[in-house]
Design a protein around this motif. Structure first.
Motif, PDB file in Angstrom:
ATOM      1  N   MET A 195       5.772  -2.607   0.460  1.00 56.09           N
ATOM      2  CA  MET A 195       4.517  -2.293   1.098  1.00 56.09           C
ATOM      3  C   MET A 195       4.693  -2.534   2.603  1.00 56.09           C
ATOM      4  O   MET A 195       5.236  -3.542   3.003  1.00 56.09           O
ATOM      5  CB  MET A 195       3.406  -3.173   0.574  1.00 56.09           C
ATOM      6  CG  MET A 195       3.395  -3.361  -0.891  1.00 56.09           C
ATOM      7  SD  MET A 195       2.257  -2.255  -1.675  1.00 56.09           S
ATOM      8  CE  MET A 195       2.744  -2.532  -3.342  1.00 56.09           C
ATOM      9  N   ASN A 196       4.192  -1.623   3.357  1.00 60.38           N
ATOM     10  CA  ASN A 196       4.408  -1.772   4.788  1.00 60.38           C
ATOM     11  C   ASN A 196       3.265  -2.528   5.467  1.00 60.38           C
ATOM     12  O   ASN A 196       2.177  -2.691   4.916  1.00 60.38           O
ATOM     13  CB  ASN A 196       4.643  -0.404   5.447  1.00 60.38           C
ATOM     14  CG  ASN A 196       3.450   0.507   5.353  1.00 60.38           C
ATOM     15  OD1 ASN A 196       2.315   0.053   5.224  1.00 60.38           O
ATOM     16  ND2 ASN A 196       3.685   1.794   5.427  1.00 60.38           N
ATOM     17  N   ALA A 197       3.558  -2.985   6.675  1.00 65.28           N
ATOM     18  CA  ALA A 197       2.590  -3.797   7.417  1.00 65.28           C
ATOM     19  C   ALA A 197       1.349  -2.991   7.790  1.00 65.28           C
ATOM     20  O   ALA A 197       0.243  -3.537   7.812  1.00 65.28           O
ATOM     21  CB  ALA A 197       3.251  -4.365   8.669  1.00 65.28           C
ATOM     22  N   ARG A 198       1.535  -1.717   8.068  1.00 64.86           N
ATOM     23  CA  ARG A 198       0.388  -0.878   8.440  1.00 64.86           C
ATOM     24  C   ARG A 198      -0.621  -0.776   7.296  1.00 64.86           C
ATOM     25  O   ARG A 198      -1.831  -0.884   7.499  1.00 64.86           O
ATOM     26  CB  ARG A 198       0.865   0.512   8.857  1.00 64.86           C
ATOM     27  CG  ARG A 198      -0.249   1.375   9.421  1.00 64.86           C
ATOM     28  CD  ARG A 198       0.274   2.689   9.890  1.00 64.86           C
ATOM     29  NE  ARG A 198       0.348   3.558   8.718  1.00 64.86           N
ATOM     30  CZ  ARG A 198       0.659   4.834   8.752  1.00 64.86           C
ATOM     31  NH1 ARG A 198       0.998   5.395   9.876  1.00 64.86           N
ATOM     32  NH2 ARG A 198       0.674   5.558   7.669  1.00 64.86           N
ATOM     33  N   LEU A 199      -0.111  -0.618   6.081  1.00 65.90           N
ATOM     34  CA  LEU A 199      -0.979  -0.535   4.912  1.00 65.90           C
ATOM     35  C   LEU A 199      -1.785  -1.820   4.747  1.00 65.90           C
ATOM     36  O   LEU A 199      -3.000  -1.779   4.539  1.00 65.90           O
ATOM     37  CB  LEU A 199      -0.150  -0.254   3.658  1.00 65.90           C
ATOM     38  CG  LEU A 199      -0.895  -0.253   2.329  1.00 65.90           C
ATOM     39  CD1 LEU A 199      -1.905   0.880   2.292  1.00 65.90           C
ATOM     40  CD2 LEU A 199       0.086  -0.135   1.174  1.00 65.90           C
ATOM     41  N   TRP A 200      -1.127  -2.964   4.852  1.00 66.33           N
ATOM     42  CA  TRP A 200      -1.826  -4.240   4.669  1.00 66.33           C
ATOM     43  C   TRP A 200      -2.790  -4.532   5.812  1.00 66.33           C
ATOM     44  O   TRP A 200      -3.838  -5.142   5.603  1.00 66.33           O
ATOM     45  CB  TRP A 200      -0.836  -5.383   4.469  1.00 66.33           C
ATOM     46  CG  TRP A 200      -0.259  -5.319   3.094  1.00 66.33           C
ATOM     47  CD1 TRP A 200       1.011  -4.958   2.752  1.00 66.33           C
ATOM     48  CD2 TRP A 200      -0.949  -5.556   1.860  1.00 66.33           C
ATOM     49  NE1 TRP A 200       1.149  -4.970   1.378  1.00 66.33           N
ATOM     50  CE2 TRP A 200      -0.029  -5.342   0.815  1.00 66.33           C
ATOM     51  CE3 TRP A 200      -2.247  -5.936   1.541  1.00 66.33           C
ATOM     52  CZ2 TRP A 200      -0.375  -5.496  -0.530  1.00 66.33           C
ATOM     53  CZ3 TRP A 200      -2.581  -6.091   0.204  1.00 66.33           C
ATOM     54  CH2 TRP A 200      -1.656  -5.873  -0.813  1.00 66.33           C
ATOM     55  N   THR A 201      -2.446  -4.080   7.018  1.00 68.02           N
ATOM     56  CA  THR A 201      -3.365  -4.251   8.149  1.00 68.02           C
ATOM     57  C   THR A 201      -4.641  -3.442   7.919  1.00 68.02           C
ATOM     58  O   THR A 201      -5.754  -3.938   8.125  1.00 68.02           O
ATOM     59  CB  THR A 201      -2.689  -3.823   9.465  1.00 68.02           C
ATOM     60  OG1 THR A 201      -1.502  -4.596   9.646  1.00 68.02           O
ATOM     61  CG2 THR A 201      -3.605  -4.011  10.653  1.00 68.02           C
ATOM     62  N   VAL A 202      -4.481  -2.204   7.480  1.00 64.63           N
ATOM     63  CA  VAL A 202      -5.647  -1.360   7.197  1.00 64.63           C
ATOM     64  C   VAL A 202      -6.458  -1.955   6.047  1.00 64.63           C
ATOM     65  O   VAL A 202      -7.698  -1.977   6.096  1.00 64.63           O
ATOM     66  CB  VAL A 202      -5.221   0.097   6.904  1.00 64.63           C
ATOM     67  CG1 VAL A 202      -6.373   0.918   6.371  1.00 64.63           C
ATOM     68  CG2 VAL A 202      -4.650   0.735   8.162  1.00 64.63           C
ATOM     69  N   CYS A 203      -5.779  -2.466   5.030  1.00 61.70           N
ATOM     70  CA  CYS A 203      -6.491  -3.105   3.909  1.00 61.70           C
ATOM     71  C   CYS A 203      -7.293  -4.310   4.382  1.00 61.70           C
ATOM     72  O   CYS A 203      -8.441  -4.502   3.971  1.00 61.70           O
ATOM     73  CB  CYS A 203      -5.505  -3.535   2.827  1.00 61.70           C
ATOM     74  SG  CYS A 203      -4.854  -2.176   1.861  1.00 61.70           S
TER      75      CYS A 203
END
Length: 170
Positions: free
Chosen positions: A1-9
């Motif tokens: 899972m990338n950092a961008r996905l978790w930031t948006v989450c």
């Protein structure tokens, strides 16, 4: 899972949490507000699967447990949303792309399961504010709220998750 996905989450959960405890508290129906955080968890699980939904559900649940008015034992919402993330992830596993009916049914099932787990944990922990009659009313009202808002909230969330990692979303 990338950092961008978790930031948006993290941003989605934070915005949903703020709206849920501030704006939507003015629209409470018998003291029950729509569970926007649950909808973010369901959208994530439908887009990425059960493991992602469980992690997102646990993290969102911890934040919901700690958000004011935190008048219950911490961990109840974390457990409830973790289970809801798992349930929604199982729907994703069974279909490539869920239909609109399947999405509404998934939100209804997850709303029922999450609210039931939260309420039953309150009964087990002897929360004085929780009685059986109150639990049934809260589960019913919460389910109606969540199903009514699903057509407005879930499609943009599912589209956003699909845009974040199109090769992973189905």
């Amino acid at each position: 899972m990338n950092a961008r996905l978790w930031t948006v989450c993290a941003l989605l959960v934070a915005v949903a949490l703020l709206l849920q405890v501030s704006l939507f508290s003015a629209f409470a129906w018998d003291g029950v507000v729509p569970d926007l955080v649950l909808m973010v968890v369901v959208a994530g699980a439908l887009s990425r699967g059960g493991q992602f939904g469980m992690v997102l559900g646990f993290a969102a649940g911890v934040l919901l447990d700690l958000a004011p008015p935190a008048d219950h034992v911490a961990g109840r919402w974390a457990l409830a949303l973790l289970v809801a993330g798992y349930v929604a992830g199982r729907v994703r596993q069974d279909t490539d792309r869920p239909s609109a009916t399947a999405v509404v049914a998934t939100v209804a099932a997850c709303s029922f399961v999450a609210t039931s787990v939260y309420a039953l944990a309150g009964l087990v922990l002897r929360d004085p504010a929780v009685g059986f009659g109150e639990v049934v009313k809260v589960i019913g009202v919460g389910l109606v709220w969540d199903v009514l808002l699903t057509p407005l909230v879930l499609p943009p969330l599912l589209a956003l998750f699909a845009r974040l990692e199109p090769q992973r979303a189905r």
